[in-house]
Design a protein around this motif. Sequence first.
Motif, mmCIF file in Angstrom:
data_model
loop_
_atom_site.group_PDB
_atom_site.id
_atom_site.type_symbol
_atom_site.label_atom_id
_atom_site.label_comp_id
_atom_site.label_asym_id
_atom_site.label_seq_id
_atom_site.Cartn_x
_atom_site.Cartn_y
_atom_site.Cartn_z
ATOM 1 N N ARG A 11 28.606 -19.454 35.693
ATOM 2 C CA ARG A 11 28.079 -18.235 36.272
ATOM 3 C C ARG A 11 28.809 -17.820 37.539
ATOM 4 O O ARG A 11 28.668 -16.692 38.003
ATOM 5 C CB ARG A 11 26.579 -18.391 36.573
ATOM 6 N N THR A 12 29.596 -18.718 38.125
ATOM 7 C CA THR A 12 30.273 -18.436 39.389
ATOM 8 C C THR A 12 31.776 -18.630 39.230
ATOM 9 O O THR A 12 32.227 -19.637 38.694
ATOM 10 C CB THR A 12 29.748 -19.346 40.512
ATOM 11 N N ALA A 13 32.512 -17.646 39.714
ATOM 12 C CA ALA A 13 33.976 -17.723 39.751
ATOM 13 C C ALA A 13 34.424 -17.784 41.202
ATOM 14 O O ALA A 13 33.918 -17.036 42.045
ATOM 15 C CB ALA A 13 34.595 -16.513 39.065
ATOM 16 N N ILE A 14 35.342 -18.679 41.502
ATOM 17 C CA ILE A 14 35.898 -18.822 42.844
ATOM 18 C C ILE A 14 37.311 -18.254 42.837
ATOM 19 O O ILE A 14 38.125 -18.614 41.979
ATOM 20 C CB ILE A 14 35.915 -20.297 43.277
ATOM 21 N N VAL A 15 37.575 -17.361 43.787
ATOM 22 C CA VAL A 15 38.900 -16.739 43.882
ATOM 23 C C VAL A 15 39.475 -17.010 45.266
ATOM 24 O O VAL A 15 39.015 -16.434 46.258
ATOM 25 C CB VAL A 15 38.826 -15.223 43.623
ATOM 26 N N PRO A 16 40.446 -17.915 45.380
ATOM 27 C CA PRO A 16 41.074 -18.185 46.681
ATOM 28 C C PRO A 16 41.960 -17.007 47.093
ATOM 29 O O PRO A 16 42.868 -16.613 46.359
ATOM 30 C CB PRO A 16 41.911 -19.437 46.424
ATOM 31 N N ALA A 17 41.685 -16.445 48.258
ATOM 32 C CA ALA A 17 42.416 -15.249 48.694
ATOM 33 C C ALA A 17 42.653 -15.273 50.199
ATOM 34 O O ALA A 17 42.517 -14.253 50.874
ATOM 35 C CB ALA A 17 41.654 -13.987 48.290
ATOM 36 N N ALA A 18 43.001 -16.435 50.732
ATOM 37 C CA ALA A 18 43.164 -16.560 52.179
ATOM 38 C C ALA A 18 44.618 -16.569 52.620
ATOM 39 O O ALA A 18 44.900 -16.635 53.809
ATOM 40 C CB ALA A 18 42.482 -17.841 52.679
ATOM 41 N N GLY A 19 45.540 -16.481 51.664
ATOM 42 C CA GLY A 19 46.957 -16.594 52.004
ATOM 43 C C GLY A 19 47.463 -15.427 52.845
ATOM 44 O O GLY A 19 46.864 -14.341 52.874
ATOM 45 N N LEU A 20 48.590 -15.643 53.497
ATOM 46 C CA LEU A 20 49.158 -14.630 54.384
ATOM 47 C C LEU A 20 49.971 -13.571 53.649
ATOM 48 O O LEU A 20 50.288 -12.536 54.227
ATOM 49 C CB LEU A 20 50.065 -15.321 55.422
ATOM 50 N N GLY A 21 50.327 -13.827 52.403
ATOM 51 C CA GLY A 21 51.120 -12.852 51.669
ATOM 52 C C GLY A 21 52.494 -12.636 52.276
ATOM 53 O O GLY A 21 53.008 -11.511 52.318
ATOM 54 N N THR A 22 53.136 -13.732 52.716
ATOM 55 C CA THR A 22 54.388 -13.596 53.461
ATOM 56 C C THR A 22 55.508 -12.975 52.633
ATOM 57 O O THR A 22 56.388 -12.312 53.186
ATOM 58 C CB THR A 22 54.847 -14.969 53.980
ATOM 59 N N ARG A 23 55.485 -13.165 51.319
ATOM 60 C CA ARG A 23 56.558 -12.604 50.503
ATOM 61 C C ARG A 23 56.463 -11.085 50.386
ATOM 62 O O ARG A 23 57.386 -10.444 49.901
ATOM 63 C CB ARG A 23 56.558 -13.263 49.117
ATOM 64 N N PHE A 24 55.339 -10.520 50.820
ATOM 65 C CA PHE A 24 55.176 -9.065 50.776
ATOM 66 C C PHE A 24 55.233 -8.420 52.167
ATOM 67 O O PHE A 24 54.905 -7.247 52.312
ATOM 68 C CB PHE A 24 53.855 -8.694 50.102
#
Length: 300
Positions: A11-24
């Motif tokens: 019932r629960t999905a975990i989405v890690p989204a804390a990165g800095l996105g340095t390549r962008f």
Amino acid sequence: MTGPITTNTFRTAIVPAAGLGTRFLPATKAVPKELLPVVDTPGIELVAGEAAEAGARRMVVVTSPDKQAVVDYFDSRPDLEEALEKKGKDALLEKVRRAPGLIDVDVAIQEEALGLGHAVAQAGPVLTDEDDAVAVLLPDDLVLPTGVLSKMAEARARYGGSVLCAFDIPKERISPYGVFDVSDTDDGDVKQVHGMVEKPAPEDAPSTYAAAGRYLLDRAIFDALDRIGPGSGGELQLTDAVALLIEEGHPVHVVVHRGGRHDLGNPGGFLRAAVDFALADDEYGPALRDWLKQRIENVD
């Protein structure tokens, strides 16, 4: 060991989204990478839609304190909706309402980027007793066509434990991946996992089955994350926690996905995804297809 096999879906999905996105960079100085649009839809919404399609009712976004915009994206905007409604822009109104209606969104804060295992562990305190298993979806990976999470839930119902997603990669291209050591089951697309090797040389790879960014993990993963130490790069690695569970007799399987994938984590992969999705779009596809043919013919 895990308890009895359950037929309950997650019932629960975990989405890690804390990165800095340095390549962008420099774009990600101001805009979180997860909100960059694939045509007109942010990658985080595509991943949320995949989770909801597989039966998830809640998504926990693990993010850093300065990336609140990723969570805000799933909030309603009554003022914008009212303006679009008054102007009769029904198609745009439907798009604006789509993300808030997909799934309930909670947030967990990762104060410091200490690895994927650490990111997943931050979601532990917001889980409930109903969460016997959780899905983990890496937003950089678009796994196409969608539906692999449902197959993974079926595999968990049959075999128990935890289930991961794998792609069958030609051996000469296997080195950049984490590669599973597996044995066959009576289902050709489901393999039992005995271990994993990170980025092996082709001649040392235990199989041609490489990890993708989809996991369906038994609740036992959180106890394992508490008991492992820092691994590669001094970070808490999710694969180390999975390896510990395997050592302790926890069943782990992979579902081999026979479709494709796009890597939204780098500009080249992101561009390919945008072109792929645009070509499939009724509005943009025909003109883009004609332009691409002409452009490729004129490449020096």
